[in-house]
Design an enzyme around this catalytic site. Structure first.
Site, PDB file in Angstrom:
ATOM      1  N   SER A  28       0.832  -1.196   0.000  1.00  0.00           N
ATOM      2  CA  SER A  28       0.000   0.000   0.000  1.00  0.00           C
ATOM      3  C   SER A  28       0.873   1.255   0.000  1.00  0.00           C
ATOM      4  O   SER A  28       1.633   1.503  -0.945  1.00  0.00           O
ATOM      5  CB  SER A  28      -0.957  -0.046   1.185  1.00  0.00           C
ATOM      6  OG  SER A  28      -1.895   0.995   1.142  1.00  0.00           O
TER       7      SER A  28
ATOM      8  N   ASP B   3      -9.587  -2.235  -5.978  1.00  0.00           N
ATOM      9  CA  ASP B   3      -8.970  -1.662  -4.782  1.00  0.00           C
ATOM     10  C   ASP B   3      -9.762  -0.446  -4.296  1.00  0.00           C
ATOM     11  O   ASP B   3     -10.004   0.494  -5.056  1.00  0.00           O
ATOM     12  CB  ASP B   3      -7.537  -1.249  -5.100  1.00  0.00           C
ATOM     13  CG  ASP B   3      -6.672  -1.122  -3.858  1.00  0.00           C
ATOM     14  OD1 ASP B   3      -7.180  -0.676  -2.816  1.00  0.00           O
ATOM     15  OD2 ASP B   3      -5.479  -1.474  -3.934  1.00  0.00           O
TER      16      ASP B   3
ATOM     17  N   HIS C 147      -7.266  -5.481  -0.697  1.00  0.00           N
ATOM     18  CA  HIS C 147      -6.107  -4.584  -0.621  1.00  0.00           C
ATOM     19  C   HIS C 147      -5.013  -5.151   0.275  1.00  0.00           C
ATOM     20  O   HIS C 147      -3.831  -4.875   0.062  1.00  0.00           O
ATOM     21  CB  HIS C 147      -6.570  -3.220  -0.099  1.00  0.00           C
ATOM     22  CG  HIS C 147      -5.488  -2.209  -0.011  1.00  0.00           C
ATOM     23  ND1 HIS C 147      -4.960  -1.577  -1.120  1.00  0.00           N
ATOM     24  CD2 HIS C 147      -4.803  -1.698   1.060  1.00  0.00           C
ATOM     25  CE1 HIS C 147      -4.014  -0.729  -0.748  1.00  0.00           C
ATOM     26  NE2 HIS C 147      -3.906  -0.788   0.566  1.00  0.00           N
TER      27      HIS C 147
END
Length: 427
Positions: free
Chosen positions: A144, A378, A406
């Site tokens: 991320s 996402d 995610h």
């Protein structure tokens, strides 16, 4: 300073290093970084084992701990000596909270916090690398926001990298925060629709919760009032593996019968608090908009852009649609962990001289092997933005999938295994 100890199947070494608060002022104030080296016990004495730096998502989250159930860590320890770096301001790396910032004025805190973005994190990592590895490059795994940091790393210090793996973290190289949030609100709406498609009965429950909060003074475990807008933020969980189910199971326990009629249950309120409180990650709210800023102010972008999406209006629409990573000024009035930092947050939102985080020309000439998992659905990182960036980084191999949430890197070992095989050219 180092500390060594054994865990079942692992050897851990804790490292602490003083680094400049401002890397452009090496003789100025310093902060402490914390990183934990983890190696499989049978590889503990290996001298030629490659190193893998892990950068966690956020901003504002500490690195995974070696006792975590993250699927990637078990897989990585087969081939790497792993370094779990608490990014500055998180975990044990001079953590930033309302308590640690209490001695600073709003202006001083805002100036201080301007040194906690990806560019500083990358320069920290380079100091750590030189201390532990000398001139050897290391591998990088970014989850991320850790992927955002990876793009900054490739822009600022690619010589320190042998290979890069990214999971759900390819940012736009040029988008203003307004563009980011104009893409984010439709994704949040799509996830709300996906949630109600699976659990249609929760439409009624969510509306009942909002109406109950509007008519009653309901307090969270920390003592602050729970507003309908803050309840709406529970959608922040919808993009994670099992997120749809987790929100449903929270809502099915929302009300409990009492002699005076139904009330919101303690179980529900504790669950909401765990989802929306910023007590253990204040930097998530404080710096979230700034991670997209390059030469311009965010000016509370998420709040301004929300006016363009009346689907999230709680009072003029029957359906309650959930938000995600949208942090409004009112949150700094409602969350006790953020309330003392409201003035600082306003100054950060107004700051318009953020340095650039990415070098498009350098990325276009990139020579470091890069593989990136791009999650089609996402919630937190825009698919279209990621695909554009994938085409702007020379040699980047994208893996587009809708099979994982995610947090797929931590949830399923196949994500790390696939990225490792891709970056090595095995698939």
């Amino acid at each position: 300073m180092t500390l060594r100890y054994n865990r079942p199947g692992q050897v851990c070494v804790e490292h602490r290093l003083d680094v400049p608060l401002d890397h452009d002022d090496p003789d100025g104030p310093r902060i402490e970084l914390f990183a934990r080296e983890v190696v499989a016990q049978h590889n503990a004495d290996a001298t030629d084992l490659p190193w893998l730096l892990f950068l966690q998502g956020g901003p504002g989250n500490a690195a995974d701990r070696p006792s975590s159930s993250s699927a990637w860590l078990h897989q990585a320890l087969r081939d790497y000596r792993v370094l779990l770096l608490d990014q500055r301001g998180t975990g044990l790396s001079t953590p930033l909270t309302r308590q640690s910032l209490a001695g600073l004025t709003d202006s001083e805190a805002a100036v201080y916090l301007r040194h906690f973005r990806a560019d500083a994190i990358v320069r920290d990592a380079e100091l750590v690398r030189r201390q532990l590895l000398g001139d050897r490059p290391w591998s990088l795994l970014g989850q991320s926001y850790g992927g955002f940091c990876a793009m900054t790393y490739l822009s600022l210090a690619p010589e320190g990298l042998a290979e890069v793996m990214i999971a759900g973290g390819l940012p736009s190289l040029t988008a203003h925060p307004d563009q980011v949030y104009r893409a984010a609100y439709p994704r949040a709406l799509a996830h709300s629709e996906r949630f109600y498609a699976r659990y249609p009965g929760d439409r009624k429950v969510a509306r009942q919760v909002v109406d109950h909060l509007a008519d009653n003074d309901i307090r969270l475990p920390g003592g602050e009032r729970l507003s309908a807008e803050r309840f709406q933020m529970t959608g922040i969980t919808l993009g994670a593996t099992g997120g749809l189910d987790n929100l449903h199971h929270l809502l099915e326990l929302a009300f409990i019968a009492t002699p005076h009629g139904p009330v919101l249950s303690d179980t529900f309120l504790r669950g909401v608090d765990r989802m929306v409180s910023m007590a253990d990650r204040p930097l998530y709210a404080l710096l979230h908009e700034s991670i997209y800023c390059q030469g311009a102010a965010s000016a509370w972008s998420a709040s301004r852009v929300s006016a363009e999406f009346d689907e999230f209006d709680l009072w003029h629409r029957a359906e309650v649609n959930f938000t995600a990573e949208m942090f409004h000024p009112w949150l700094f009035d409602q969350d006790p962990a953020l309330r003392p930092l409201r003035g600082c947050a306003d100054l950060l939102a107004a700051h318009d001289s953020w340095p650039r985080l990415y070098d498009p020309d350098r990325l276009a000439g990139n020579a470091v092997p890069v593989a990136a998992a791009i999650y089609f659905d996402d919630l937190y990182v825009d698919f279209e933005h990621s695909m554009v960036t994938a085409g702007q980084v020379r040699g980047l191999r994208p893996w587009v999938t809708n099979e994982h949430g995610h947090d797929g890197l931590g949830a399923r070992p196949v994500v790390f295994d696939r990225l490792r095989a891709m970056v090595r050219g095995e698939v």
